[in-house]
Design an enzyme around this catalytic site. Structure first.
Site, PDB file in Angstrom:
ATOM      1  CG  HIS A  21      -2.111   0.863   1.103  1.00 30.34           C
ATOM      2  ND1 HIS A  21      -2.104   2.082   0.467  1.00 30.34           N
ATOM      3  CD2 HIS A  21      -3.370   0.692   1.547  1.00 30.34           C
ATOM      4  CE1 HIS A  21      -3.306   2.620   0.522  1.00 30.34           C
ATOM      5  NE2 HIS A  21      -4.101   1.785   1.180  1.00 30.34           N
ATOM      6  CB  ALA A  23      -2.407   4.674  -2.374  1.00 32.45           C
ATOM      7  CE1 TYR A  26      -3.051   4.194   6.300  1.00 31.21           C
ATOM      8  CE2 TYR A  26      -3.861   4.160   4.053  1.00 31.21           C
ATOM      9  CZ  TYR A  26      -4.093   4.078   5.408  1.00 31.21           C
ATOM     10  OH  TYR A  26      -5.361   3.873   5.879  1.00 31.21           O
ATOM     11  NE  ARG A  73      -5.343   1.976  -3.329  1.00 36.62           N
ATOM     12  CZ  ARG A  73      -6.481   1.923  -2.698  1.00 36.62           C
ATOM     13  NH1 ARG A  73      -6.745   0.918  -1.884  1.00 36.62           N
ATOM     14  NH2 ARG A  73      -7.373   2.857  -2.844  1.00 36.62           N
TER      15      ARG A  73
END
Length: 117
Positions: A21, A23, A26, A73
């Site tokens: 992750h 995106a 974060y 992502r």
């Protein structure tokens, strides 16, 4: 640093793979962002340096479970949680995706915010 135990454990438990992750504000996107990343070392400043953390995470996961089980992502130019990627955002993602392409990841998941470039 990212604990690779979780990627390995997910695959061993029967998951097809994992999605990194990077995106929605974060940690990985914080490294990519000009306003959040104020570092003066090898992880800050230039496009290459700001991209380094995401690339190193992807390489580590690929080395642990394989590229065919690894996706990532991103949310380019997403401003969630105060993130501002700055004027070089498009150039940075072009660089980042070209570097990640060398890893032959299973997929790239992009959250679209309307900027076609």
């Amino acid at each position: 640093m990212f604990n690779l135990f979780y990627a390995r454990a997910a695959v061993e438990a029967g998951a097809d793979g994992v999605e990194i992750h990077g995106a929605n504000g974060y940690l990985i996107q914080q490294f990519l962002s000009e306003n959040a990343n104020q570092r003066q070392d090898a992880y800050g400043g230039t496009i290459e340096n700001r991209s380094r953390f995401a690339i190193e995470i992807a390489k580590a996961v690929v080395n642990e479970i394989g590229p065919e089980r690894t996706g990532i992502r991103f949310s380019p130019q997403g401003t969630l949680n105060g993130i501002e990627e700055g004027e070089t955002s498009s150039e940075m993602y072009l660089y980042l995706v070209s570097e990640l392409d060398k890893l032959n990841l299973a997929y790239l998941h992009i959250m679209h915010f309307g900027n076609e470039s």
